[in-house]
Scaffold this motif. Structure first.
Motif, PDB file in Angstrom:
ATOM      1  N   GLU A 117       0.836  -1.211   0.000  1.00  0.00           N
ATOM      2  CA  GLU A 117       0.000   0.000   0.000  1.00  0.00           C
ATOM      3  C   GLU A 117       0.868   1.257   0.000  1.00  0.00           C
ATOM      4  O   GLU A 117       0.565   2.233  -0.688  1.00  0.00           O
ATOM      5  CB  GLU A 117      -0.954   0.011   1.194  1.00  0.00           C
ATOM      6  N   LEU A 118       1.945   1.246   0.775  1.00  0.00           N
ATOM      7  CA  LEU A 118       2.848   2.391   0.819  1.00  0.00           C
ATOM      8  C   LEU A 118       3.475   2.658  -0.541  1.00  0.00           C
ATOM      9  O   LEU A 118       3.631   3.813  -0.953  1.00  0.00           O
ATOM     10  CB  LEU A 118       3.948   2.164   1.874  1.00  0.00           C
ATOM     11  N   GLU A 119       3.801   1.606  -1.247  1.00  0.00           N
ATOM     12  CA  GLU A 119       4.435   1.764  -2.558  1.00  0.00           C
ATOM     13  C   GLU A 119       3.485   2.327  -3.613  1.00  0.00           C
ATOM     14  O   GLU A 119       3.916   2.700  -4.699  1.00  0.00           O
ATOM     15  CB  GLU A 119       5.048   0.441  -3.009  1.00  0.00           C
ATOM     16  N   LYS A 120       2.191   2.442  -3.293  1.00  0.00           N
ATOM     17  CA  LYS A 120       1.232   3.045  -4.224  1.00  0.00           C
ATOM     18  C   LYS A 120       1.306   4.564  -4.227  1.00  0.00           C
ATOM     19  O   LYS A 120       0.826   5.203  -5.151  1.00  0.00           O
ATOM     20  CB  LYS A 120      -0.201   2.591  -3.876  1.00  0.00           C
ATOM     21  N   VAL A 121       1.884   5.157  -3.178  1.00  0.00           N
ATOM     22  CA  VAL A 121       2.049   6.612  -3.143  1.00  0.00           C
ATOM     23  C   VAL A 121       3.454   6.945  -3.623  1.00  0.00           C
ATOM     24  O   VAL A 121       4.342   6.091  -3.643  1.00  0.00           O
ATOM     25  CB  VAL A 121       1.784   7.211  -1.733  1.00  0.00           C
ATOM     26  N   SER A 122       3.666   8.187  -3.988  1.00  0.00           N
ATOM     27  CA  SER A 122       4.975   8.609  -4.479  1.00  0.00           C
ATOM     28  C   SER A 122       6.046   8.363  -3.420  1.00  0.00           C
ATOM     29  O   SER A 122       5.821   8.597  -2.234  1.00  0.00           O
ATOM     30  CB  SER A 122       4.952  10.096  -4.846  1.00  0.00           C
ATOM     31  N   ASN A 123       7.202   7.911  -3.870  1.00  0.00           N
ATOM     32  CA  ASN A 123       8.310   7.690  -2.938  1.00  0.00           C
ATOM     33  C   ASN A 123       9.151   8.958  -2.764  1.00  0.00           C
ATOM     34  O   ASN A 123      10.181   8.938  -2.119  1.00  0.00           O
ATOM     35  CB  ASN A 123       9.185   6.529  -3.394  1.00  0.00           C
ATOM     36  N   ILE A 124       8.682  10.069  -3.327  1.00  0.00           N
ATOM     37  CA  ILE A 124       9.407  11.337  -3.234  1.00  0.00           C
ATOM     38  C   ILE A 124       8.562  12.372  -2.498  1.00  0.00           C
ATOM     39  O   ILE A 124       7.374  12.536  -2.781  1.00  0.00           O
ATOM     40  CB  ILE A 124       9.785  11.865  -4.634  1.00  0.00           C
ATOM     41  N   VAL A 125       9.207  13.050  -1.552  1.00  0.00           N
ATOM     42  CA  VAL A 125       8.600  14.167  -0.844  1.00  0.00           C
ATOM     43  C   VAL A 125       9.476  15.388  -1.089  1.00  0.00           C
ATOM     44  O   VAL A 125      10.700  15.309  -0.960  1.00  0.00           O
ATOM     45  CB  VAL A 125       8.509  13.894   0.675  1.00  0.00           C
ATOM     46  N   ILE A 126       8.849  16.486  -1.472  1.00  0.00           N
ATOM     47  CA  ILE A 126       9.557  17.760  -1.579  1.00  0.00           C
ATOM     48  C   ILE A 126       8.955  18.665  -0.516  1.00  0.00           C
ATOM     49  O   ILE A 126       7.735  18.867  -0.469  1.00  0.00           O
ATOM     50  CB  ILE A 126       9.437  18.364  -2.988  1.00  0.00           C
ATOM     51  N   ILE A 127       9.810  19.175   0.364  1.00  0.00           N
ATOM     52  CA  ILE A 127       9.345  19.913   1.536  1.00  0.00           C
ATOM     53  C   ILE A 127      10.353  20.996   1.896  1.00  0.00           C
ATOM     54  O   ILE A 127      11.561  20.834   1.675  1.00  0.00           O
ATOM     55  CB  ILE A 127       9.120  18.946   2.728  1.00  0.00           C
ATOM     56  N   ASN A 128       9.853  22.055   2.478  1.00  0.00           N
ATOM     57  CA  ASN A 128      10.725  23.093   3.011  1.00  0.00           C
ATOM     58  C   ASN A 128      11.624  22.457   4.073  1.00  0.00           C
ATOM     59  O   ASN A 128      11.151  21.738   4.953  1.00  0.00           O
ATOM     60  CB  ASN A 128       9.874  24.229   3.606  1.00  0.00           C
ATOM     61  N   LYS A 129      12.908  22.722   3.968  1.00  0.00           N
ATOM     62  CA  LYS A 129      13.889  22.118   4.873  1.00  0.00           C
ATOM     63  C   LYS A 129      13.586  22.427   6.340  1.00  0.00           C
ATOM     64  O   LYS A 129      13.642  21.543   7.196  1.00  0.00           O
ATOM     65  CB  LYS A 129      15.281  22.614   4.500  1.00  0.00           C
ATOM     66  N   SER A 130      13.232  23.670   6.645  1.00  0.00           N
ATOM     67  CA  SER A 130      12.927  24.044   8.028  1.00  0.00           C
ATOM     68  C   SER A 130      11.706  23.296   8.545  1.00  0.00           C
ATOM     69  O   SER A 130      11.687  22.847   9.692  1.00  0.00           O
ATOM     70  CB  SER A 130      12.678  25.546   8.143  1.00  0.00           C
ATOM     71  N   LYS A 131      10.668  23.154   7.707  1.00  0.00           N
ATOM     72  CA  LYS A 131       9.464  22.430   8.121  1.00  0.00           C
ATOM     73  C   LYS A 131       9.798  20.963   8.414  1.00  0.00           C
ATOM     74  O   LYS A 131       9.337  20.398   9.409  1.00  0.00           O
ATOM     75  CB  LYS A 131       8.371  22.521   7.063  1.00  0.00           C
ATOM     76  N   PHE A 132      10.600  20.349   7.552  1.00  0.00           N
ATOM     77  CA  PHE A 132      11.001  18.952   7.747  1.00  0.00           C
ATOM     78  C   PHE A 132      11.723  18.796   9.084  1.00  0.00           C
ATOM     79  O   PHE A 132      11.407  17.911   9.880  1.00  0.00           O
ATOM     80  CB  PHE A 132      11.902  18.507   6.595  1.00  0.00           C
TER      81      PHE A 132
END
Length: 167
Positions: A117-132
């Motif tokens: 199920e996890l592999e059905k979503v994108s394996n890439i996250v783009i996020i503001n570094k400070s928020k992460f």
């Protein structure tokens, strides 16, 4: 989308005098805790983790956060039965591109919480570094408070990063 949430309050077992580092101490205080759960929201998929699993990846999380202070690409390996993955980081200005290679996750009894199920979503996250970093630091503030409530001191090996976090 990336965020970290917790559910429940830790029941906190008593400290063990032989614990010399944060990972051991976390394992001790969360061992019999079935109420406290951590959820990593990865592109809408909630990855559950208990406190014992977090104790096993604690050092990797600290290394990851310290590496993020630099401006170069790197990878971090999480190796636990609750979460086994390799996350590769690329810095793009104020943003991070985090690419995950998932190996295994534990469901902890939650429906539809499987690697498939996890592999059905994108394996890439783009996020503001400070928020992460703030997402992880918020979790680490909880962990720090739990360690201190259980009677541990800031002299544990690996506590240095936690000392930098205000309450």
């Amino acid at each position: 989308m990336f965020e970290i949430r917790t559910k429940g309050k830790a029941s906190l077992d008593n400290l063990r005098a032989t614990d010399s580092n944060v990972s051991e101490a976390l394992n001790t205080i969360y061992t019999n805790d079935y109420d406290f759960m951590i959820f990593i929201n990865w592109n809408g998929f909630k990855i559950p983790m208990d406190g014992v699993s977090f104790s096993q990846i604690y050092n990797d999380v600290i290394i990851m956060l310290e590496e993020l202070e630099e401006e170069y690409d790197f990878s971090v390996n999480f190796l636990d039965t609750g979460l086994t993955a390799v996350w590769s980081f690329t810095t793009e200005g104020d943003f991070l591109k985090v690419k995950a290679k998932w190996v295994d996750i534990a469901s902890y009894g939650y429906e539809n919480t499987t690697l498939e199920e996890l592999e059905k979503v994108s394996n890439i996250v783009i996020i503001n570094k400070s928020k992460f970093m703030n997402e992880w630091n918020s979790l680490l503030r909880i962990v720090k408070a739990d360690l201190l409530k259980a009677g541990y001191k800031n002299t544990l090996e690996g506590f240095e990063y936690l000392e930098t976090l205000s309450n």
